[in-house]
Design an enzyme around this catalytic site. Structure first.
Site, PDB file in Angstrom:
ATOM      1  CB  CYS A   1      -0.767   0.178   1.132  1.00 18.81           C
ATOM      2  SG  CYS A   1      -1.328  -1.376   1.353  1.00 18.81           S
TER       3      CYS A   1
ATOM      4  CG  HIS B   1      -3.282   3.212   2.001  1.00 15.10           C
ATOM      5  ND1 HIS B   1      -3.993   2.741   0.896  1.00 15.10           N
ATOM      6  CD2 HIS B   1      -3.085   2.227   2.714  1.00 15.10           C
ATOM      7  CE1 HIS B   1      -4.042   1.593   1.350  1.00 15.10           C
ATOM      8  NE2 HIS B   1      -4.034   1.019   1.994  1.00 15.10           N
TER       9      HIS B   1
ATOM     10  CG  ASN C   1      -6.769  -0.949   0.972  1.00 17.02           C
ATOM     11  OD1 ASN C   1      -6.207  -0.874   0.068  1.00 17.02           O
ATOM     12  ND2 ASN C   1      -5.705  -0.994   2.397  1.00 17.02           N
TER      13      ASN C   1
END
Length: 314
Positions: free
Chosen positions: A111, A235, A265
């Protein structure tokens, strides 16, 4: 030379999967998912779409936004955790774009991948005499999720985002803060032939602590202040993480871009996708200051302090 973002493009699969859709096959419901994550829906690519397709479409849009052609690009760096082992996603993107003069490779930092790729490209541009570079975050997370596991299946989505880096009148990429702690590698991982496995409680605790820390550090590196910051683009892993970091930093809610409700996500793609959302809201003007901040498996983290330069007369 001064380097900034001069083009932006994204790609999202058409298929939108809601929490209610997931509840038909999982022991869950919309309220349970929203309360714990902030997610309402996610985009899921069908079997005919590969991560390279998403990455290429985002790159094409970014090039058009920058009024450039593939021949102008000297460097392509893709942050992804869902590409093939080899050849890299970047190699396929290079071929499809026709950017045959570009050096192309992937970075695997989960990520945090987009921030790692952004810093790598910015560092390499002067050394490789590349006037323009493509930086892409692209993921098909649906390909590595165990869809029978309620703890992870609800969390992820697919998508891609790309930016073009090029010369600007003022410095656009002002400071970076990157780091890794391999002692946490066991908290979030994927074996070669297995699905994502995660210790959600420990990853949550790490993220709540690390996100505000790297935001403060990168602002300090850029000789800025929190009060001067226009936007925070974190994020998109969990709304509770974003809210906890925002409160700890004392940043107003309207200064934080949130897309997790619709995107879930998307790993390395989440920050450039949120950047596009900020632009669609009219929040990005030349001179806007923003921090991009990510964290993920590794454990890794990365933040960038940026002055928005798209739209400058260069």
């Amino acid at each position: 030379m001064n380097i900034g973002i001069i083009g932006l493009g994204t790609s999202l699969p058409e298929r939108r999967i809601t929490n209610d859709d997931l509840a038909t096959t999982l022991d869950t419901n919309d309220e349970w998912i929203r309360t714990r994550t902030g997610i309402a829906a996610r985009r899921i690519a069908d079997d005919t779409i590969d991560v390279t397709d998403l990455a290429t479409e985002a790159a094409q849009k970014a090039l058009a936004d920058a009024n450039l052609t593939a021949d102008d690009i000297g460097l392509i760096v893709v942050g992804t955790a869902t590409g093939r082992a080899f050849p890299s996603t970047a190699c396929t993107v290079q071929e499809r774009l026709g950017a045959l003069g570009a050096t192309a490779f992937d970075i695997s930092a989960a990520c945090s991948g987009f921030i790692f790729a952004l810093q790598t490209a910015a560092s390499m541009m002067p050394a490789t005499a590349s006037k323009y570079a493509l930086v892409i975050g692209a993921e098909k997370m649906s390909s590595i999720v165990d869809w029978s596991d309620r703890s992870t299946a609800i969390l992820f989505g697919d998508g891609a985002g790309a930016v073009v880096l090029g010369p600007t009148e003022q410095q656009g990429l002002n400071a970076f803060e990157l780091g890794t702690d391999g002692r946490g590698a066991h908290l979030l991982f994927k074996e070669l032939d297995g699905p994502i496995e995660m210790n959600g409680r420990e990853v949550f605790k790490f993220a709540v602590r690390k996100l505000p820390d790297i935001v403060e550090k990168v602002i300090l590196k850029a000789d800025g202040t929190l009060a001067e910051l226009d936007l925070l683009i974190p994020h998109q892993a969990n709304l509770r993480i974003i809210e906890a970091a925002r409160e700890r930093l004392g940043i107003a809610e309207e200064k934080v871009i949130v897309t997790i409700d619709e995107h879930a996500n998307t790993s390395a793609a989440s920050i450039p996708l949120a950047l596009e959302e900020a632009r669609s809201q009219g929040r990005l003007q030349p001179g806007t200051t923003l921090v991009l901040a990510g964290f993920g498996a590794g454990l890794t983290w990365g933040a960038a302090y940026i002055t928005w330069t798209k739209g400058e007369n260069t």
